[in-house]
Write a protein that holds these residues in place. Structure first.
Motif, PDB file in Angstrom:
ATOM      1  N   SER A 191     -13.815 -17.031  66.700  1.00 27.77           N
ATOM      2  CA  SER A 191     -14.992 -17.028  67.573  1.00 27.77           C
ATOM      3  C   SER A 191     -15.049 -18.277  68.451  1.00 27.77           C
ATOM      4  O   SER A 191     -15.908 -18.382  69.318  1.00 27.77           O
ATOM      5  CB  SER A 191     -16.259 -16.960  66.712  1.00 27.77           C
ATOM      6  N   LEU A 213     -13.700 -21.502  71.102  1.00 25.88           N
ATOM      7  CA  LEU A 213     -13.154 -21.557  72.470  1.00 25.88           C
ATOM      8  C   LEU A 213     -11.672 -21.186  72.481  1.00 25.88           C
ATOM      9  O   LEU A 213     -11.255 -20.240  73.157  1.00 25.88           O
ATOM     10  CB  LEU A 213     -13.359 -22.985  73.021  1.00 25.88           C
ATOM     11  N   LEU A 214     -10.872 -21.902  71.718  1.00 24.64           N
ATOM     12  CA  LEU A 214      -9.428 -21.639  71.707  1.00 24.64           C
ATOM     13  C   LEU A 214      -9.101 -20.387  70.888  1.00 24.64           C
ATOM     14  O   LEU A 214      -8.302 -19.543  71.313  1.00 24.64           O
ATOM     15  CB  LEU A 214      -8.687 -22.858  71.122  1.00 24.64           C
ATOM     16  N   ARG A 241     -17.326 -16.786  60.429  1.00 24.56           N
ATOM     17  CA  ARG A 241     -18.332 -16.773  59.366  1.00 24.56           C
ATOM     18  C   ARG A 241     -19.294 -15.615  59.507  1.00 24.56           C
ATOM     19  O   ARG A 241     -19.796 -15.105  58.524  1.00 24.56           O
ATOM     20  CB  ARG A 241     -19.089 -18.112  59.348  1.00 24.56           C
ATOM     21  N   LYS A 248      -7.542 -34.344  59.966  1.00 23.28           N
ATOM     22  CA  LYS A 248      -6.493 -33.561  60.642  1.00 23.28           C
ATOM     23  C   LYS A 248      -5.118 -34.017  60.143  1.00 23.28           C
ATOM     24  O   LYS A 248      -4.251 -33.204  59.850  1.00 23.28           O
ATOM     25  CB  LYS A 248      -6.562 -33.765  62.168  1.00 23.28           C
ATOM     26  N   TYR A 268      -9.338 -31.027  75.870  1.00 19.71           N
ATOM     27  CA  TYR A 268      -9.336 -29.803  76.674  1.00 19.71           C
ATOM     28  C   TYR A 268     -10.159 -29.969  77.958  1.00 19.71           C
ATOM     29  O   TYR A 268     -11.257 -30.521  77.931  1.00 19.71           O
ATOM     30  CB  TYR A 268      -9.923 -28.623  75.885  1.00 19.71           C
ATOM     31  N   THR A 313     -13.600 -28.384  77.501  1.00 15.00           N
ATOM     32  CA  THR A 313     -14.606 -29.169  76.766  1.00 15.00           C
ATOM     33  C   THR A 313     -15.150 -30.276  77.655  1.00 15.00           C
ATOM     34  O   THR A 313     -16.360 -30.449  77.789  1.00 15.00           O
ATOM     35  CB  THR A 313     -13.957 -29.766  75.493  1.00 15.00           C
TER      36      THR A 313
HETATM   37  N1  LIG Z   1     -11.916 -29.253  72.332  1.00 16.25           N
HETATM   38  C1  LIG Z   1     -10.999 -30.195  72.543  1.00 16.25           C
HETATM   39  O1  LIG Z   1     -11.048 -30.989  73.507  1.00 16.25           O
HETATM   40  C2  LIG Z   1      -9.833 -30.301  71.587  1.00 16.25           C
HETATM   41  C3  LIG Z   1      -8.799 -31.207  71.867  1.00 16.25           C
HETATM   42  C4  LIG Z   1      -7.696 -31.275  71.001  1.00 16.25           C
HETATM   43  C5  LIG Z   1      -7.647 -30.457  69.877  1.00 16.25           C
HETATM   44  N2  LIG Z   1      -8.687 -29.598  69.616  1.00 16.25           N
HETATM   45  C6  LIG Z   1      -8.572 -28.736  68.425  1.00 16.25           C
HETATM   46  O2  LIG Z   1      -8.401 -27.396  68.882  1.00 16.25           O
HETATM   47  C7  LIG Z   1      -8.957 -26.493  67.926  1.00 16.25           C
HETATM   48  C8  LIG Z   1      -9.908 -25.543  68.624  1.00 16.25           C
HETATM   49  O3  LIG Z   1     -10.944 -26.290  69.218  1.00 16.25           O
HETATM   50  P1  LIG Z   1     -12.161 -25.578  69.953  1.00 16.25           P
HETATM   51  O4  LIG Z   1     -12.826 -26.617  70.783  1.00 16.25           O
HETATM   52  O5  LIG Z   1     -11.664 -24.319  70.578  1.00 16.25           O
HETATM   53  O6  LIG Z   1     -13.078 -25.188  68.697  1.00 16.25           O
HETATM   54  P2  LIG Z   1     -14.544 -24.581  68.705  1.00 16.25           P
HETATM   55  O7  LIG Z   1     -14.809 -23.801  69.941  1.00 16.25           O
HETATM   56  O8  LIG Z   1     -15.487 -25.717  68.354  1.00 16.25           O
HETATM   57  O9  LIG Z   1     -14.502 -23.559  67.497  1.00 16.25           O
HETATM   58  C9  LIG Z   1     -14.851 -23.924  66.213  1.00 16.25           C
HETATM   59  C10 LIG Z   1     -14.531 -22.726  65.316  1.00 16.25           C
HETATM   60  O10 LIG Z   1     -14.555 -23.177  63.959  1.00 16.25           O
HETATM   61  C11 LIG Z   1     -15.201 -22.199  63.200  1.00 16.25           C
HETATM   62  N3  LIG Z   1     -15.776 -22.784  61.978  1.00 16.25           N
HETATM   63  C12 LIG Z   1     -16.599 -23.826  61.858  1.00 16.25           C
HETATM   64  N4  LIG Z   1     -16.917 -24.040  60.552  1.00 16.25           N
HETATM   65  C13 LIG Z   1     -16.246 -23.079  59.846  1.00 16.25           C
HETATM   66  C14 LIG Z   1     -16.146 -22.767  58.470  1.00 16.25           C
HETATM   67  N5  LIG Z   1     -16.826 -23.431  57.526  1.00 16.25           N
HETATM   68  N6  LIG Z   1     -15.358 -21.721  58.102  1.00 16.25           N
HETATM   69  C15 LIG Z   1     -14.663 -20.995  59.032  1.00 16.25           C
HETATM   70  N7  LIG Z   1     -14.731 -21.244  60.345  1.00 16.25           N
HETATM   71  C16 LIG Z   1     -15.507 -22.281  60.751  1.00 16.25           C
HETATM   72  C17 LIG Z   1     -16.272 -21.610  64.110  1.00 16.25           C
HETATM   73  O11 LIG Z   1     -16.536 -20.307  63.680  1.00 16.25           O
HETATM   74  P3  LIG Z   1     -17.993 -19.661  63.381  1.00 16.25           P
HETATM   75  O12 LIG Z   1     -18.137 -18.528  64.320  1.00 16.25           O
HETATM   76  O13 LIG Z   1     -17.872 -19.217  61.991  1.00 16.25           O
HETATM   77  O14 LIG Z   1     -19.014 -20.757  63.611  1.00 16.25           O
HETATM   78  C18 LIG Z   1     -15.539 -21.596  65.452  1.00 16.25           C
HETATM   79  O15 LIG Z   1     -14.813 -20.404  65.601  1.00 16.25           O
HETATM   80  C19 LIG Z   1      -9.619 -27.359  66.865  1.00 16.25           C
HETATM   81  O16 LIG Z   1      -8.772 -27.474  65.775  1.00 16.25           O
HETATM   82  C20 LIG Z   1      -9.804 -28.703  67.562  1.00 16.25           C
HETATM   83  O17 LIG Z   1      -9.836 -29.771  66.655  1.00 16.25           O
HETATM   84  C21 LIG Z   1      -9.763 -29.490  70.446  1.00 16.25           C
END
Ligand SMILES: NC(=O)c1ccc[n+]([C@@H]2O[C@H](COP(=O)([O-])OP(=O)(O)OC[C@H]3O[C@@H](n4cnc5c(N)ncnc54)[C@H](OP(=O)(O)O)[C@@H]3O)[C@@H](O)[C@H]2O)c1
Length: 295
Positions: free
Chosen positions: A8, A10-11, A31, A125, A147, A150
């Motif tokens: 669910s 972003l990525l 979830r 991590k 990103y 973000t």
């Molecule tokens: N954003 C950046 O700039 C950036 C940069 C470098 C690396 N990253 C990495 O890239 C990856 C994706 O990032 P994103 O920004 O796309 O993430 P995001 O949009 O914040 O998504 C977070 C996800 O984690 C899930 N989640 C949270 N708590 C959970 C739990 N207890 N059990 C199962 N699922 C859970 C949420 O699902 P629910 O629907 O269940 O809430 C949601 O799908 C991450 O690993 C992040 O660290 C991000």
């Protein structure tokens, strides 16, 4: 079958959708699947699961060949803290994958000196990377820079909507912002590409830009002269110390912002992108798309 954990997000939603469109069988874990009808409409099999509930992970891993793990709780507090999710939860997920005979585990980490970082989330991590490497499962660890999506929201949206923005720190450290679309392409590639197995892949977008340059680019594209307020580093460091015990998620965000402002954040992935024919999104293209989508 490919299990996308964090389908669910972003990525995760981009990855799950792209894999489905390219003919893979995809199961998405989140979830609360009922909250994401848009994913079910795309034909994805959604399963309810939680990184804090090991049984749900074993169930989700049944019959799975590849796990793509994008979920994170960087902003989580209390019961859904980064420790419970990014550290303990990921251990449970790797254990579940091993138990169910998963062949390949793709883990999305972050870039930087995460082994020695003062930020809990970054060290979680790194600990997960190490746990995965020791698990015996084939792995691909992806370490992207920040990103565009973000930071385009954090910095760009407030410029475009309100004509003002807040910059954490000096804003003069070069960063290889990367589009989550491009990270998705590398992940899809890693699913079937044996040369990306048992590797750590560092990813950055084309070029490097400071947050101040990001602000200027958004201002120019949106025709704005924004009011820019800088939160000085000593203030941020103090805020982090005060807020962390009560709200570790906010502590993580402030800590990551300090990392972005003060530590090397440039990764040149052009060779990798050329080698695997991934056409990368430039920051200007990203901003143009974002500004046009608002018109
Ligand atoms: N954003 C950046 O700039 C950036 C940069 C470098 C690396 N990253 C990495 O890239 C990856 C994706 O990032 P994103 O920004 O796309 O993430 P995001 O949009 O914040 O998504 C977070 C996800 O984690 C899930 N989640 C949270 N708590 C959970 C739990 N207890 N059990 C199962 N699922 C859970 C949420 O699902 P629910 O629907 O269940 O809430 C949601 O799908 C991450 O690993 C992040 O660290 C991000």
């Amino acid at each position: 079958m490919i299990l996308v954990v964090g389908a669910s997000g972003l990525l995760g939603s981009k990855v799950a959708t792209a894999l489905k469109e390219r003919g893979f069988e995809v199961r998405g874990l989140c979830r609360n699947p009922a909250k994401h009808p848009e994913l079910a409409e795309k034909g994805l099999e959604l399963v309810q699961g939680d990184l804090r509930q090991p049984d749900s992970l074993v169930k989700a891993c049944k019959g799975v060949k590849t796990v793509v793990a994008t979920a994170n709780a960087v902003m989580g507090n209390g019961d859904n803290s980064s420790k419970k999710v990014d550290l303990d939860g990921y251990r449970a997920l790797i254990d579940a994958a091993k138990k169910e005979g998963v062949a390949h585990f793709i883990f999305i980490s972050i870039s930087g000196d995460i082994a020695n970082s003062p930020v809990d989330f970054a060290r979680h991590k790194y600990a997960t990377e190490e746990y995965l490497k020791a698990s015996g499962i084939d792995y691909t660890i992806i370490r992207p820079q920040a990103y565009m999506e973000t930071w385009g929201t954090v910095v760009g949206d407030s410029i475009l909507k309100k004509g003002k923005t807040l910059v954490f720190g000096r804003g003069d450290n070069p960063v290889s912002f990367i589009s989550a679309e491009d990270v998705k392409e590398f992940i899809v590639l890693a699913v079937n590409e044996p040369t990306l197995r048992n590797k750590i892949i560092e990813l950055g977008g084309p070029g490097s830009f400071t947050v101040n340059e990001l602000v200027e680019k958004f201002a120019r594209a949106g025709g704005k002269s924004p009011k820019v307020t800088h939160l000085p580093l000593p203030v941020l460091r103090l805020m982090r110390l005060v807020v962390k015990p009560l709200k570790p998620g906010i502590g993580n965000i402030i800590g990551l912002s300090i990392m972005l402002d003060t530590t090397p954040s440039v990764t040149d992935s052009s060779e990798l992108a050329n080698q695997y024919k991934v056409k990368q999104t430039t920051l200007d293209q990203f901003i143009e798309q974002k500004v046009n989508s608002r018109v």
